[in-house]
Design a protein around this motif. Structure first.
Motif, short mmCIF file in Angstrom:
data_model
loop_
_atom_site.label_atom_id
_atom_site.label_comp_id
_atom_site.label_asym_id
_atom_site.label_seq_id
_atom_site.Cartn_x
_atom_site.Cartn_y
_atom_site.Cartn_z
N MET A 7 3.37 61.17 122.00
CA MET A 7 3.92 61.12 120.46
C MET A 7 4.74 60.74 120.10
SD MET A 7 2.45 65.42 121.04
CE MET A 7 2.82 65.67 119.28
N THR A 8 5.12 60.29 118.95
CA THR A 8 6.38 60.41 118.44
C THR A 8 6.60 60.77 116.34
OG1 THR A 8 7.71 58.31 117.37
CG2 THR A 8 5.61 58.01 117.59
N PRO A 9 7.50 61.31 115.74
CA PRO A 9 6.70 61.54 114.27
C PRO A 9 7.47 60.08 113.48
CG PRO A 9 8.72 62.58 115.85
CD PRO A 9 8.15 61.85 116.78
N LEU A 10 6.79 59.97 112.25
CA LEU A 10 6.03 59.25 111.55
C LEU A 10 6.91 58.97 110.76
CD1 LEU A 10 2.18 57.97 112.39
CD2 LEU A 10 4.41 57.10 113.23
N THR A 11 6.80 60.17 109.90
CA THR A 11 7.54 60.44 109.00
C THR A 11 8.24 61.71 108.95
OG1 THR A 11 5.35 60.84 107.86
CG2 THR A 11 5.85 59.54 107.02
N ASN A 12 9.30 62.12 108.13
CA ASN A 12 10.41 63.51 108.22
C ASN A 12 10.34 63.64 106.46
OD1 ASN A 12 11.58 61.74 107.69
ND2 ASN A 12 13.26 62.84 108.14
N ILE A 13 10.31 64.93 106.46
CA ILE A 13 10.14 65.90 105.83
C ILE A 13 11.48 66.86 105.33
CG2 ILE A 13 9.89 67.42 103.43
CD1 ILE A 13 6.93 66.85 105.04
N SER A 14 12.59 66.42 104.22
CA SER A 14 14.08 67.71 104.40
C SER A 14 13.29 68.47 104.44
CB SER A 14 14.34 66.91 103.20
OG SER A 14 15.12 65.90 103.35
N TYR A 15 14.26 69.71 104.79
CA TYR A 15 13.64 70.85 105.23
C TYR A 15 15.34 71.66 104.91
CZ TYR A 15 12.74 75.97 106.90
OH TYR A 15 12.17 76.76 107.60
N GLY A 37 6.89 65.34 108.99
CA GLY A 37 6.10 65.03 108.54
C GLY A 37 4.61 64.60 108.59
N SER A 38 4.53 63.82 109.77
CA SER A 38 3.07 62.74 110.23
C SER A 38 3.83 62.34 111.45
CB SER A 38 2.53 62.25 109.48
OG SER A 38 3.20 60.61 109.45
N VAL A 39 2.76 62.09 112.29
CA VAL A 39 2.62 61.78 113.74
C VAL A 39 1.90 61.51 114.38
CG1 VAL A 39 4.10 64.16 114.93
CG2 VAL A 39 1.88 64.05 114.95
N ALA A 40 2.41 60.23 115.80
CA ALA A 40 0.78 59.64 115.97
C ALA A 40 1.74 59.86 117.45
CB ALA A 40 1.64 57.75 115.92
N VAL A 41 -0.46 60.17 118.21
CA VAL A 41 -0.47 60.43 119.47
C VAL A 41 -1.38 59.44 119.71
CG1 VAL A 41 -1.31 62.21 120.74
CG2 VAL A 41 -0.80 62.66 118.26
N VAL A 42 -1.23 58.88 121.26
CA VAL A 42 -1.91 57.81 121.63
C VAL A 42 -2.25 58.91 123.12
CG1 VAL A 42 -1.55 56.24 123.09
CG2 VAL A 42 -0.63 56.16 121.64
N LEU A 43 -3.78 58.28 123.40
CA LEU A 43 -4.49 59.20 124.39
C LEU A 43 -5.79 58.12 124.83
CD1 LEU A 43 -6.39 62.19 122.53
CD2 LEU A 43 -3.99 62.45 123.68
N SER A 44 -6.10 58.28 126.47
CA SER A 44 -6.27 57.48 127.04
C SER A 44 -8.25 58.08 126.98
CB SER A 44 -5.90 57.87 128.82
OG SER A 44 -6.35 58.80 128.90
N SER A 45 -8.48 56.86 127.80
CA SER A 45 -9.47 56.70 126.34
C SER A 45 -10.40 58.04 128.30
CB SER A 45 -10.37 55.31 127.32
OG SER A 45 -10.10 54.84 128.50
N ASN A 46 -10.04 58.18 129.30
CA ASN A 46 -10.70 58.54 129.92
C ASN A 46 -10.33 60.09 129.69
OD1 ASN A 46 -11.38 59.58 133.18
ND2 ASN A 46 -9.00 60.24 132.51
#
Length: 780
Positions: free
Chosen positions: A123-131, A144-153
């Motif tokens: 996983m990695t954050p794609l965007t962030n939001i100030s807080y 703000g948003s994240v990318a997630v990679v899953l195996s096909s299995n």
């Protein structure tokens, strides 16, 4: 020298960067609270120990794989995230818990994305939001948003374990609701993950990718990050995460179904002259029998009986010799069947003649003994059991469908009891209108009178009153809907399943009235927009409007619009002409179960309340209501049988007067013999004999343990009355037209007359008994 120092520093910097990368295993930690919802705080440090026994216990229950090596492992989530995680798993539990492996695979997906200690690897954050608000680690940024990679299995294993899981209350697959495609759409692993990661299903966008090779994403720091697919183990639907518990059933997992037996092809029907063989043979036998029987009859009547007078002509032609020969043949008597019939008739005549003489000579004794016997037999009605259950009444106990139902009911309990109201609005009081869509749209939505805000409030008032009903069980015990209803998430959620549009607002009037406006007081979202969003996707935890309200019902599950609404075309739910309120109550296989008695008692109270509401309030509130309960058919059958008592009594009274009028001789009222000649007592006794016959027959069957149906109680008295009345007329008229011999006593005359007509009366009764017996013996 500077070059040397630079060359020495380069490896150190590389090692430091690698060390940072190894330690930076998390992508978030804790929750940052904003005005809309809670989002995860950005954190790229090592996982931390939770040090909260309650949260660890909850997490261990949902995510046991995270605790394989330690009871308090370092994780990328805190107790607040665990609490949010547990609160959001109510709906998936209802949808997927029928299949333990599917439900655990679904939990694992969110366990890994929420708390996995090595989350930064996939996983990695794609965007962030100030807080700037409070956070566990004083974070100044949220995800703000994240990318997630899953195996096909892993992704395909999750999908395959869940794709066949059923959701019975909506009569569809659970994946159709959780995939956002509906029953007509095509759901795939990628479509499902996209739906779970966007819209109201996630507080921020989650971009799921299915791949078996690393994927490079550009993080919010504008740095390319290589993500390795998460390849954890997923459970097959045919296996169980807990060896001590069963796996999915055949209904939810095709792999658990026994192998299909080869269908044995039907044998080829044999035919004769293009006609089915058995039909041809049976028809040939019937035609042959008719021809043979007809030929025998013709031969008998022509040759033996001389129906056409042919023998008479021959005898006249041939002379007296032939006549003497014919007379000799006639003196030898008929065939064997005629002799048996004649002998049997003589026996019956003798028996009836004897009985007629005995009854005439000892009337008091005969009447007393008859009353005693009939009284004993009629007393069996006390043990009679009347069948009012429609299933028992209208289906054969040995039928295949009934056997299958009995097996299902005894194994899984019967299907739920449903209490339902169909409520239409009065168009004169509640008129359709045009609802302005949220700004900046300049369009309008046509809504029927059934979606006016005040009408929905009246509907909520009715629903809440029904939900609050309590029935008196005696002994200071009462029963409410919550004691008998279906509660799918019990004990976590004790609310009853009530299918209604008002469930989109969790049956809360404040939520129903809620709306969001902008600075200029323009409405950005209100109840109509919420209903429109929820009818599009009833499983949303946060709708697609500015209200950001849940569409899930108070009991924790979705309410499909086609279940709660009626009278609409296509998907124009807001133009529906009827609301449907359905209260789901548990059912029980054992008729003596105390819980079933409680359910029926509450249903009776419910019917009484709705009947009063319809009579006193519905018209004033502009409602037209049709309603029913599970017991309604039984109640209607019982009511109809009681209402027929008066009809039966009037029929018997009318028959009494008919007998008296038809049998008697009308004389002037002042004549001393008027009562005797009009035979009132005879008519009354005849009807009384019919009543005793009905009571005795019902009593005999009750003693033998046979149950009665309302059809018997309604039809048999009239049938017996008709047959008994005929016999009264036959007997009385035969006696009245007979002339007593000079040396014959009255008792002997009665016996002789009964001997003549008794066999025919017996034959008629036996014929009817045989006909009813054959009807009863016929297979359903």
């Amino acid at each position: 020298m500077k070059i040397t120092h630079t060359l020495l520093a380069a490896p150190i910097l590389v090692l430091l960067s690698l060390l940072v990368q190894v330690q930076a295993d998390c992508v978030w930690y804790g929750e940052c609270f904003n005005s809309d919802n809670n989002v995860n705080c950005l954190y790229e440090g090592p996982p931390l120990n939770m040090n909260n026994d309650t949260a660890l216990s909850i997490l261990k229950n949902y995510c046991p794989t995270l605790f394989d090596h330690s009871d308090d492992p370092p994780l990328c989530c805190d107790s607040h995230q665990v609490s949010t995680f547990a609160n959001n798993m109510g709906a998936p539990k209802q949808f997927l818990s029928r299949c333990p492996s599917c439900y655990q695979n679904f939990l694992d997906l969110f366990c890994y994305t929420t708390c996995y200690p090595n989350a930064s690897t996939f996983m990695t954050p794609l965007t962030n939001i100030s807080y700037t608000g409070p956070s566990p680690l004083n974070s100044t940024e949220s995800v703000g948003s994240v990318a997630v990679v899953l195996s096909s299995n892993f992704a395909n294993g999750l999908f395959e374990s869940c794709k066949d899981v059923q959701f019975p209350s909506n009569n569809q697959k659970a994946i159709d609701l959780l995939c956002g495609t509906g029953s007509d759409g095509v759901c795939t692993p990628q479509v499902w993950l996209d739906f779970l990661g966007h819209g109201s299903n996630s507080p921020f966008p989650m971009y799921y990718n299915i791949s078996d090779t690393p994927i490079v994403w550009q993080s919010y720091r504008k740095v390319n990050v290589s993500l390795t697919p998460l390849n954890e183990t997923s459970y097959l639907c045919s296996s169980s995460p807990d060896p001590s518990k069963p796996s999915c059933s055949c209904q939810d997992c095709a792999a658990m179904c026994p192998p299909h037996k080869d269908v044995v092809p039907h044998p080829v029907e044999w035919e004769i002259l293009s006609i089915e063989g058995m039909v041809f043979v049976a028809g040939s036998i019937l035609v042959g029998f008719v021809i043979l029987f007809g030929s025998c009859q013709i031969w008998y009547y022509v040759h033996k009986k001389d129906s056409f007078g042919l023998e008479h002509e021959v005898r006249t032609t041939l002379g007296n010799g032939s006549s003497r020969s014919h007379a000799a043949s006639q003196s030898r008597g008929g065939n064997i069947l005629e002799k048996i019939g004649l002998k049997w008739e003589q026996v019956l005549e003798s028996a009836f003649s004897w009985w007629g003489r005995v009854a005439a000579r000892h009337p008091i004794k005969v009447i007393a003994i008859s009353f005693i016997i009939c009284g004993i037999l009629t007393f069996g009605i006390y043990f009679a059991k009347v069948i009012t259950d429609p299933v028992e009444l209208w289906s054969a106990p040995t039928s295949v469908t009934r056997s299958n139902k009995n097996y299902f009911d005894s194994t899984f309990n019967p299907f739920y009891r449903t209490e339902q109201l169909i409520i239409r609005f009065d168009p004169k009081k509640w008129k359709s209108s045009m609802h302005e869509d949220p700004y900046p749209a300049i369009t309008y939505t046509n809504i029927s009178g059934g979606f006016q805000l005040n009408f929905l409030k009246e509907l909520l008032y009715l629903q809440n009153n029904i939900s609050a009903l309590r029935a008196d069980m005696g002994n200071n015990e009462t029963v409410g809907l919550e004691d008998i209803c279906y509660q799918p998430l019990y004990p976590d959620n004790k609310n009853c399943v009530i299918n209604s549009v008002l469930q989109y607002f969790q049956n809360n009037e404040t939520t129903l009235e809620r709306k969001v406006t902008d600075f200029f007081k323009d409405t950005l979202a209100d109840y109509v927009d919420h209903i429109k969003s929820c009818t599009g996707d009833p499983s949303q935890t946060i709708d697609s409007t500015k209200l950001a309200s849940s569409c899930l019902a108070e009991f924790g599950g979705p309410v499909s619009p086609w279940v709660a609404l009626g009278g609409y075309s296509g998907n124009n739910y807001l133009q529906a002409t009827a609301h449907v309120l359905t209260f789901t109550v548990n059912n029980y296989h054992n008729p003596d179960d105390p819980q079933l008695a409680k359910a029926k008692a509450w249903e009776k109270e419910y019917l009484t309340f709705v009947e009063r509401f319809v009579r006193e309030e519905a018209e004033e509130k502009g409602m037209m209501i049709a309603y029913s309960a599970e017991r309604s058919i039984e109640d209607e059958l019982a009511r109809a049988s009681k209402s027929d008592v008066a009809t039966i009594a009037i029929s018997y009274l009318a028959m009494f007067f008919y007998i008296a009028c038809a049998l008697g001789d009308w004389l002037p009222c002042c004549t001393p013999q008027v009562l005797v000649q009009q035979k009132f007592s005879l008519g009354m006794c005849g009807v009384l004999v019919v009543l005793l016959s009905v009571g005795s027959s019902i009593g005999i069957n009750s003693y033998m343990g046979f149950s009665l149906t309302l059809i018997i109680l309604e039809v048999v008295p009239f049938l017996v009355l008709a047959v008994g009345t005929d016999n009264i007329f036959i007997l009385v008229n035969a006696l009245g037209r007979d002339q007593r011999a000079v040396s014959e006593t009255r008792e002997e005359q009665i016996g002789r007359v009964l001997g003549k007509i008794g066999p025919s009366m017996l034959l008629t009764s036996l014929t009817e008994v045989c006909a009813f017996f054959l009807g009863e013996s016929a297979p359903p």
